[in-house]
Scaffold this motif. Structure first.
Motif, PDB file in Angstrom:
ATOM      1  N   ASN A 151       1.130   4.156  -2.889  1.00  0.00           N
ATOM      2  CA  ASN A 151       0.888   5.586  -2.648  1.00  0.00           C
ATOM      3  C   ASN A 151       2.038   6.422  -3.174  1.00  0.00           C
ATOM      4  O   ASN A 151       1.821   7.484  -3.759  1.00  0.00           O
TER       5      ASN A 151
ATOM      6  N   ALA B 178      -6.272   2.562   2.795  1.00  0.00           N
ATOM      7  CA  ALA B 178      -5.020   1.969   3.247  1.00  0.00           C
ATOM      8  C   ALA B 178      -4.474   2.658   4.495  1.00  0.00           C
ATOM      9  O   ALA B 178      -4.235   2.007   5.515  1.00  0.00           O
TER      10      ALA B 178
ATOM     11  N   LYS C  23      -7.908  10.670  -5.160  1.00  0.00           N
ATOM     12  CA  LYS C  23      -7.786  10.069  -6.485  1.00  0.00           C
ATOM     13  C   LYS C  23      -9.121   9.801  -7.176  1.00  0.00           C
ATOM     14  O   LYS C  23      -9.165   9.228  -8.262  1.00  0.00           O
TER      15      LYS C  23
ATOM     16  N   GLU D 292       0.825  -1.213   0.000  1.00  0.00           N
ATOM     17  CA  GLU D 292       0.000   0.000   0.000  1.00  0.00           C
ATOM     18  C   GLU D 292       0.856   1.258   0.000  1.00  0.00           C
ATOM     19  O   GLU D 292       0.558   2.214  -0.718  1.00  0.00           O
TER      20      GLU D 292
ATOM     21  N   GLY E  48      -4.084   3.448  -6.204  1.00  0.00           N
ATOM     22  CA  GLY E  48      -5.046   3.520  -5.103  1.00  0.00           C
ATOM     23  C   GLY E  48      -6.280   4.271  -5.537  1.00  0.00           C
ATOM     24  O   GLY E  48      -6.289   4.936  -6.566  1.00  0.00           O
TER      25      GLY E  48
END
Ligand code: ADP
Ligand code: MG
Length: 600
Positions: free
Chosen positions: A34, A99, A80, A30, A94
């Motif tokens: 990112n 997360a 996002k 994760e 993502g």
């Protein structure tokens, strides 16, 4: 009070975290994603005790504005995605905004970040879901995330973790996947202050593959590229000789995301059908690029599975691209004996052929008499004698002038038989050892396949139908496939009570006992859980018949039979492997011989 209660947020987070964060490697995945989404060009990862005690990821990406910092840990908070339609145009790794919230819920996290255009950054901690106040932070642009004591507040989860080396292995795997998908990134990984990977930015994937998997793999890869409408498939697939007992080394990436997909794995496996033995898997790195609206990435909490709008078309693309690519290669297995250690022979170097004093001339029985003038080979008679192969072979000798090429064998097809099982012959490329059964099996298989495409096989009628006793279930299964068997030239009729009558058999099988073949067919049908489709069934049965009809190991062959077999090798398709995926021949190249005997 009613029995249904709204769960407190701390429990909700832990439940959500259970889906996303299973082990240190999930945190790494994760955080790396990112950093990639933030447009980083360099990411440094440090872990301690397999990542259980500490995970630190530092990137030079866009950073997070101080006022956004608290939101980063909120669940369902993301930069996002703005609305539901966006879900079908995802271009970032993502988008769920879960997360950081999940990680913050089950560990002690410090987030420090500074956008490039801010003079000062900010930091924030989140311990088991409890935020601190944001404070000013005076670090360099980018983001720094420290995750300590993973699962400190969920002891049961902590108990599920494995040994440190196992967890490190998972971390390395997550790291590798991301590094393969993004060759332009500079990445480092350290465990307990020791370097594990230092991966410089590179333009080429092959370089990266060599770094992670060594030359043993990267030298056996064929580049692949294919297109189908807006969909692009790129990557590398391995020579069948570079195979594994598991599918772990089959990487599939879709738009930069490493995924698992049964249909695509199946396409890959099918493309290698007949080149690998059952239970073996080729190494492959496949990268699919397709318009974001053609995939749904929102079907799995950690996004390792996606849904394709047209899964069948992708299956076809992967299958046919790989199949064609493999067709283009000479897949004859090459034998490479390990070289002797240098010290063992430097003491008495082997004299060069030209300065060889007093050695008796030894002529091997199948070697060409060296005095005779080299005769020209008729075209197509020696499959090994292609100019390209020679050129490539010469290139391998690394600058040292290649020894003068041997005169082509006067008769490239002369072979000797060893142990009544193997044929050895001299070719321009090297010494070829053929497994007579495997090769004959492939040749018959190809011939049968070609034959059957233009109608049922010729049959030999039995004067007196042969009764074959089976269990009622076996008999029923066999009768179900009567039509397919008929196409193969096997005629069966029901005699009742589990007995079948074999009325005719394929003429190509000659004198082999038709009863044995029918029994083998029945066994094959019974072994199938589900009836395969017609094409697969015919394929299986043809290979079974080819196996039965082929010469066996232990059959002594006449020189004519040997010559015939070797000649057929050049004519049939895919003769480098038998239909079950065993190699039919091994090449001990001329260079390899010269190298082993220290002539080069
Ligand atoms: P998602 O990645 O699904 O959006 P996350 O919980 O992983 O959700 O992250 C939440 C938000 O925090 C991201 O949308 C992004 O705006 C910000 N963020 C997280 N990590 C970074 C980073 N390394 N650099 C810049 N922004 C980040
Ligand atoms: Mg994320």
């Amino acid at each position: 009070m009613g029995r249904i209660q709204q769960l407190p947020p701390s429990v909700v987070t832990k439940i959500a975290a259970g889906e996303v964060i299973e082990r240190p490697a999930s945190v790494i995945k994760e955080l790396l994603e990112n950093s990639v989404d933030a447009g980083s060009s360099r990411i440094d990862v440090d872990i301690e005790q397999g990542g259980v005690e500490l995970i630190r990821v530092v990137d030079d990406g866009c950073g997070i504005a101080p006022e956004d910092l608290p939101l980063a840990f909120a669940s369902h908070a993301t930069s996002k995605l703005a609305n539901a339609e966006d879900l079908f145009r995802i271009v970032t790794l993502g988008f769920r905004g879960e997360a950081l919230a999940s990680i913050g819920g089950v560990a002690q996290v410090t987030l420090q970040s500074r956008p490039h255009d801010h003079p000062l950054g900010a930091e924030l901690t989140c311990h088991g879901g409890q935020f601190s106040e944001a404070r000013a932070w005076n670090g360099s642009p980018g983001t720094r995330l420290e995750v300590k004591h993973l699962f400190f507040n969920t002891p049961v989860r902590r108990k599920f973790l494995r040994s440190t080396p196992t967890e490190v292995g998972h971390v390395c795997e997550a790291f590798t996947r991301l590094a393969l998908a993004h060759p332009k990134l500079h990445l480092t990984l350290r465990h307990n202050a020791k370097d594990v990977y230092e991966v410089p930015a590179t333009a080429g994937l092959r370089e990266r593959l060599r770094l992670f998997f060594g030359a043993e793999v990267s030298d056996k890869l064929y580049a692949l590229e294919a297109r189908q409408g807006p969909v692009v498939l790129r990557g590398y697939i391995s020579d069948p000789a570079c195979e594994r007992g598991t599918a772990k080394m089959q990487y599939v990436f879709v738009n930069g995301r490493c995924i698992r997909d049964r249909s695509l794995s199946h396409a890959l496996q099918e493309a290698y059908r007949g080149l690998l033995m059952t239970g073996r898997y080729a190494v492959a790195f496949l990268f699919l690029e397709l318009p974001p609206e053609q995939i749904d990435v929102n079907v799995h909490p950690t996004k390792v599975e996606v849904r394709f709008r047209d899964s069948q078309a992708l299956h076809h693309l992967v299958f046919s691209a790989i199949r064609e690519r493999l067709r283009a290669e000479n897949l004859t297995a090459r034998l490479q004996a390990p070289a002797l250690p240098h010290a063992q022979w430097t003491a008495s170097p082997m004299p060069q052929a030209s300065t060889r004093p007093g050695l008796p001339e030894v002529t091997l029985p199948f070697a060409p008499a060296s005095k005779e003038p080299p005769s020209q080979l008729p075209e197509g008679e020696s499959p090994e004698a292609s100019g390209e192969a020679l050129e490539e072979a010469n290139a391998v000798t690394n600058g040292t002038p290649a020894p003068p090429a041997a005169p082509p064998p006067p008769d490239g097809l002369k072979a000797i038989q060893l142990y009544d099982s193997y044929l050895v012959l001299e070719t321009l490329e090297g010494m070829l050892v053929i497994d007579q059964h495997a090769l004959h099996e492939r040749i018959l298989f190809e011939r049968l396949k070609e034959r059957i495409a233009s109608g049922p096989l010729e049959t030999q009628r039995l004067l007196i139908p042969e009764p074959i006793d089976l269990t009622p279930e076996q008999a029923a299964r066999t009768l179900e496939q009567r039509q397919a068997l008929g196409e193969l030239g096997l005629g069966v009729e029901d005699f009742g009570g589990g007995t079948l009558l074999l009325t005719c058999y394929p003429a190509i099988l000659g004198k082999r006992a038709p009863r044995a073949i029918l029994k083998a067919v029945v066994d094959h049908l019974m072994n199938k859980e589900r009836m395969p489709n017609r094409e697969v069934l015919l394929n299986d049965l043809l290979s079974l018949m080819a196996c039965h009809a082929a010469v066996r190991a232990g059959d002594r062959l006449t020189p004519e039979e040997m010559a015939e077999l070797v000649a057929q090798r050049a004519l049939a398709q895919d003769t480098h492997h038998c239909p079950h995926g065993r190699p039919t021949a091994l090449l001990f190249s001329r260079q390899e011989l010269d190298r082993q005997f220290r002539r080069v």
